[in-house]
Each structure stands twice: as structure tokens, then as C-alpha cells.
Design an enzyme around this catalytic site. Structure first.
Site, PDB file in Angstrom:
ATOM      1  CB  SER A  28      45.196  37.541  54.599  1.00 26.79           C
ATOM      2  OG  SER A  28      45.309  36.560  55.607  1.00 26.79           O
ATOM      3  CB  THR A 164      31.311  29.216   9.022  1.00 31.06           C
ATOM      4  OG1 THR A 164      31.155  29.440   7.623  1.00 31.06           O
ATOM      5  CG2 THR A 164      30.561  27.945   9.408  1.00 31.06           C
ATOM      6  CG  HIS A 165      34.599  32.180   7.945  1.00 31.78           C
ATOM      7  ND1 HIS A 165      35.953  32.101   8.139  1.00 31.78           N
ATOM      8  CD2 HIS A 165      34.214  30.958   7.501  1.00 31.78           C
ATOM      9  CE1 HIS A 165      36.387  30.882   7.828  1.00 31.78           C
ATOM     10  NE2 HIS A 165      35.341  30.162   7.438  1.00 31.78           N
ATOM     11  CB  SER A 286      21.957  55.879  26.299  1.00 27.50           C
ATOM     12  OG  SER A 286      22.590  57.133  26.192  1.00 27.50           O
ATOM     13  CE  LYS A 292      22.982  53.214  22.512  1.00 22.87           C
ATOM     14  NZ  LYS A 292      24.001  52.651  21.732  1.00 22.87           N
ATOM     15  CG  ASN A 294      22.949  50.612  25.406  1.00 22.32           C
ATOM     16  OD1 ASN A 294      22.732  50.676  24.197  1.00 22.32           O
ATOM     17  ND2 ASN A 294      23.267  51.670  26.137  1.00 22.32           N
ATOM     18  CD  GLU A 299      27.329  46.139  25.892  1.00 18.40           C
ATOM     19  OE1 GLU A 299      28.030  46.788  25.108  1.00 18.40           O
ATOM     20  OE2 GLU A 299      26.378  46.649  26.515  1.00 18.40           O
ATOM     21  CD  GLN A 331      48.309  36.268  53.875  1.00 13.64           C
ATOM     22  OE1 GLN A 331      48.589  35.609  54.856  1.00 13.64           O
ATOM     23  NE2 GLN A 331      48.453  37.579  53.840  1.00 13.64           N
ATOM     24  CE  LYS A 334      43.854  31.979  52.282  1.00 12.40           C
ATOM     25  NZ  LYS A 334      45.250  32.117  51.777  1.00 12.40           N
TER      26      LYS A 334
HETATM   27  N1  ARG Z   1      47.282  33.363  55.965  1.00 20.93           N
HETATM   28  C1  ARG Z   1      48.206  32.367  55.560  1.00 20.93           C
HETATM   29  C2  ARG Z   1      47.918  31.930  54.114  1.00 20.93           C
HETATM   30  O1  ARG Z   1      46.837  32.029  53.725  1.00 20.93           O
HETATM   31  C3  ARG Z   1      48.127  31.162  56.442  1.00 20.93           C
HETATM   32  C4  ARG Z   1      49.346  30.335  56.444  1.00 20.93           C
HETATM   33  C5  ARG Z   1      50.448  31.063  57.110  1.00 20.93           C
HETATM   34  N2  ARG Z   1      51.599  30.252  57.300  1.00 20.93           N
HETATM   35  C6  ARG Z   1      52.794  30.754  57.654  1.00 20.93           C
HETATM   36  N3  ARG Z   1      53.743  29.912  57.771  1.00 20.93           N
HETATM   37  N4  ARG Z   1      52.961  32.056  57.805  1.00 20.93           N
HETATM   38  O2  ARG Z   1      48.781  31.509  53.401  1.00 20.93           O
END
Ligand code: ARG
Length: 469
Positions: A28, A164-165, A286, A292, A294, A299, A331, A334
Site C-alpha cells: 500500500s 419551488t418545484h 466545445s 458554445k 459550457n 458540472e 488497509q 486510505k
Molecule cells: N498497511 C496496514 C493498514 O493500513 C497497516 C497495518 C497492518 N497491520 C497488520 N496487522 N498487517 O491497514
């Protein structure tokens, strides 16, 4: 370019390395590298706590702290190199920092993780990161609110049909309409600040699940990191992500609001309405139709609302049904988290630009007002003279029909016709057919009248002034 960091694996228990596919799948680092700064900060304080608990000597703590600072610098340099790829075998930012530290300062580095788990470490990093992010989100909302108040003040005197509406309803001061945005955003800001209170507790020392096996001073850690307290239960602290869910739901509500503001401005900028002109700086052309212009900025904000809702759903779904306590599923929190923060702050910035530069066609707004909008004023006129409101409503309705059948408007109906519909109508009836009078007679707090509008603008400014103290 490749990372040459030595790989500290869990060694002992395993006789085989993970498959290459699994290494890639589990890494990660590309995402959680965003936590680098707070991870280093947390580790520095953790080293201090270990020293305080008699686990590290002063010398060792110093070595670790200066090593961590160096690791931060070297990793930041690496991130800046185009195409740099982090070693996947150290999975995430936490293990990468630790591995690099040990490679840099030797054995002592391997002492840093004493009594700590990545489970409490990642919870700490997220909370630290979140607290900073919430503050800056609050500032971005403020900025937009300031532009809104300025715009409302500029247009205090102008009149726009309210809907309204999406059917014309009653005339209001344009400033009143614009201020409605301010209050939605004020509640959004409060929601972020409110969730901040609950995130503001330090989880470090919770270990993997049962609490650190070393008697570290958690209050000391919390204070050093600027938290107002410590989490109360190690299982809760390592296994919940409600602080992220709260932020993502507050973000979703905010985006719903931004999206509605955008929707109105998109409709208003159409040729049919022509109430507002967006600056060229926030519009695009466009590729095919030369005429155009836009409202892409608006949007896109409306469109990005979808991904913010999606991020909330993703996280809620990840968390649902996880057995206590930490599971690796978490994990996956994130990407939705970082993506939401970036999306929301980008949207606030762009909308702020749009609001500051858009130009209302106030003459056109006023001209667009259908005079049958005085119908409520007519009914109120009769009610004030003693007619029960339901009856007054019916009488006003009949006059609207009379106007339609005679191809005229309420303000042009002869007084005698009014008098024929009710003896309560007097010669002063003409006075109500003034758009500003109609808006201004709504003097209640929060109403569309000029006095009420000034009051709400003052109130909005007071909120700001209170904060600055
Ligand atoms: N990269 C992991 C997470 O964000 C860190 C925690 C990992 N913990 C474990 N017991 N493998 O969740």
C-alpha cells in the site's frame, strides 16, 4: 529506479517468501506514503516514550530520532524522482520507514517498534493526518463563505424569482437567495469541526489489540502529539475507522450542497434563463460547436459528488461485518479517504473562483418575474383585512384565473374588478404590486426582506469575527 532497502520480513515463523503476486497485491506504499510526515512524527514521540519508560537509552533515542529525520528527507527526495518505485516487500509506509531506519543506523533502529504494532501506528497516523486535514477543510469552506457574503451584499437590492418545484414562487432579494448557500456551508463546517472532537484522541500504545506490553506513558505521547486525550480501549482504538466514516459522510453532505449550488448556476447560465454569466476562466468551449460556452467547472463539481458518495459507500462496506479487531481489509480505507479530501478541497477552491467571478444579469432576472407571483401578497392583503386565509387564497386564485382569461397580469387588473371579487379590496391595492415591497414585507427573521437580509449578513459576519478572537 528501484529501492535498495533491505527487507525485514517477519522471518522467524515463515519458511517461504510471499509470492511476487502477493507482494504486489498487499503493498500500500504508493497510497499511504501520504502519511510519511505524520508517521515520522509519531515514531519520534514513540521513541521518546520508550526512553521515558526506560526501554531506550538517551543515546539510542537520539540516534533513532535523528535517523528518522534523515529517513524522512531521503524518502521525500525519492518521491520527487520521476518514476521512482518503492520496494514492495516492505508493504507500507510504516515498514518502509522502519527498514530504512535500521539500514541507516543499524541494530538500534530495530528497537523502535518495541511495544508497538502497525495497528496502533496506522490508527495514530490517520488521526493525526485527519486533524490537520479537517482544519484546512474548515478554512477552505470559510473562504467560499466569505465570497458568498460579499456577493450577497453586492446583490442585496436586486430581485430574483424564488422557485419551488422549479416553478416561480415568490420574489426575493437576490442576496437572500445567495445567503442560503452560506448557512448550508456553515453547517458543513460545523460537521467537520464536530467530528474533529471525536478524532482528537491518541490511539498509540494500544498495540496490536490488547494494549502495549510496555508501560509507556500514553498521556505523555498524546500531549506531545497535540491530542486532547487518549483512546479508552485498545480494541476499539485499533479496529474502528468511524473517524474516517464521519469525515466522508460530512464530505458527502457538503458535496450534495455544492452540487445543488452548481445545478442552479448551470440552469441559470443557460440561454433560456440567462440570469448569470460565468467567467471564461471557469468555462470551456466545445471542440465542434464554436458558439458554445459550457459551465464545465460546475458540472465537474456536480459529477465529483458521485465519487465522494462512492468513497463513503466503499469505506462503510469495508468496515461492515469485520470481526473484532484489526483486519487487513482496513488497509482499503486510505484511497477513499485521501481521494475525498483532495476532491472536496479542489471543489471548494474552484467554486470559490466561480462565485468571485460570475456576473448576474439582474435586469433579466427581474424581467423574468411572472406577475402572478403577487398572488400570495393578494391573499395576505385580504387576510390582513379579516378574511380567513383559505377564503383569501381562493379569491386570489380566482383573480389569477381572471387575469389569465383576460390576457393580463395581476398588477394590471382594474381596481373595480378587484372590488367585485371582494369588498375588502380598497384603492390602496395597487401598492402591493411592487417586487421590493413584496420581498420586504417578509420581515420575519430569516425572511426575504431587506431588514431580515441585513440581519443575516451581520450574523454571518459575527460568526467570523468570533472565530478570529
Ligand atoms: N498497511 C496496514 C493498514 O493500513 C497497516 C497495518 C497492518 N497491520 C497488520 N496487522 N498487517 O491497514
Amino acid at each position: 529506479m528501484a529501492d535498495t532497502t533491505p527487507k525485514p520480513l517477519w522471518g522467524g515463523r515463515f519458511s517461504e517468501d510471499p509470492s511476487q503476486g502477493m507482494v504486489e497485491f498487499g503493498a500500500s506504499i504508493d497510497v499511504d506514503i501520504e502519511l510519511l510526515r505524520v508517521d515520522i512524527l509519531g515514531s519520534i514521540v514513540w521513541a521518546e516514550a520508550l526512553e521515558k519508560a526506560g526501554i531506550l537509552s538517551v543515546r539510542e533515542r537520539r540516534k533513532i530520532v535523528s535517523g528518522l529525520k534523515e529517513v524522512q528527507k531521503s524518502m521525500e527526495t525519492d518521491i520527487a524522482k520521476p518514476g521512482y518505485v518503492f520496494d514492495r516487500s516492505t508493504e507500507d509506509v510504516h515498514m518502509t520507514v522502519e527498514a530504512r531506519l535500521t539500514a541507516l543506523i543499524g541494530e538500534t533502529g530495530a528497537k523502535l517498534h518495541t511495544g508497538r504494532s502497525r495497528n496502533d501506528q496506522v490508527a495514530l497516523d490517520e488521526r493525526l493526518y485527519l486533524l490537520g486535514a479537517l482544519d484546512s477543510l474548515g478554512d477552505s469552506i470559510r473562504m467560499l463563505q466569505e465570497s458568498i457574503v460579499a456577493c450577497a451584499e453586492n446583490h442585496a437590492d436586486d430581485i430574483v424569482p424564488s422557485y419551488t418545484h422549479l416553478q416561480q414562487a415568490q420574489p426575493v432579494r437576490l442576496g437572500h437567495y445567495i445567503m442560503s448557500w452560506f448557512w448550508m456551508l456553515e453547517r458543513d463546517r460545523e460537521r467537520f469541526l464536530d467530528s474533529r472532537k471525536r478524532a482528537d484522541k491518541c490511539p498509540l500504545g494500544s498495540g496490536a489489540v490488547a494494549g502495549s506490553g510496555f508501560a509507556v506513558d500514553r498521556e505523555f505521547i498524546a500531549e506531545k502529539l497535540g491530542f486532547s486525550g487518549v483512546t479508552e480501549n485498545s480494541m476499539d482504538a485499533t479496529s474502528d475507522r468511524d473517524y474516517l466514516v464521519e469525515t466522508l459522510s460530512a464530505a458527502s453532505i457538503l458535496m450534495m450542497h455544492l452540487s445543488r449550488i452548481c445545478e442552479d448556476l448551470i440552469i441559470w447560465s443557460s440561454a433560456e434563463f440567462g440570469f448569470v454569466k460565468l467567467s471564461d476562466r471557469y468555462s470551456t468551449g466545445s471542440s465542434m460547436m464554436p458558439q458554445k460556452k459550457n459551465p464545465d467547472s460546475l458540472e465537474l463539481i456536480r459529477g465529483k459528488t458521485g465519487r465522494v458518495y462512492g468513497n463513503l459507500m466503499a469505506l462503510l462496506t469495508v468496515m461492515k461485518g469485520l470481526p473484532f479487531s484489526y483486519c487487513r481489509d482496513m488497509q482499503e480505507d486510505k484511497e477513499p479517504f485521501f481521494d475525498t479530501l483532495k476532491t472536496v478541497s479542489d471543489c471548494l477552491l474552484i467554486l470559490n473562483g466561480v462565485v468571485r467571478t460570475m456576473v448576474f444579469n439582474t435586469a433579466r432576472m427581474e424581467a423574468a418575474i411572472d406577475r402572478s407571483m403577487f398572488a400570495t401578497d393578494l391573499a395576505d392583503y385580504l387576510t390582513r383585512k379579516g378574511m380567513p386565509f383559505r377564503k383569501a387564497h381562493e379569491t386570489a386564485g380566482k383573480l389569477v384565473r381572471w387575469a389569465q382569461e383576460n390576457e393580463t397580469t395581476l398588477d394590471r387588473i382594474p381596481t373595480e374588478v378587484y372590488k367585485k371579487h371582494s369588498e375588502l379590496f380598497e384603492d390602496d391595492i395597487g401598492k402591493i404590486f411592487d417586487l421590493r415591497v413584496s420581498a420586504d414585507c417578509r420581515t420575519v427573521t430569516g425572511g426575504a426582506g431587506m431588514d431580515a437580509l441585513h440581519k443575516q449578513i451581520m450574523q454571518a459576519k459575527r460568526i467570523r469575527a468570533k472565530e478570529d478572537v
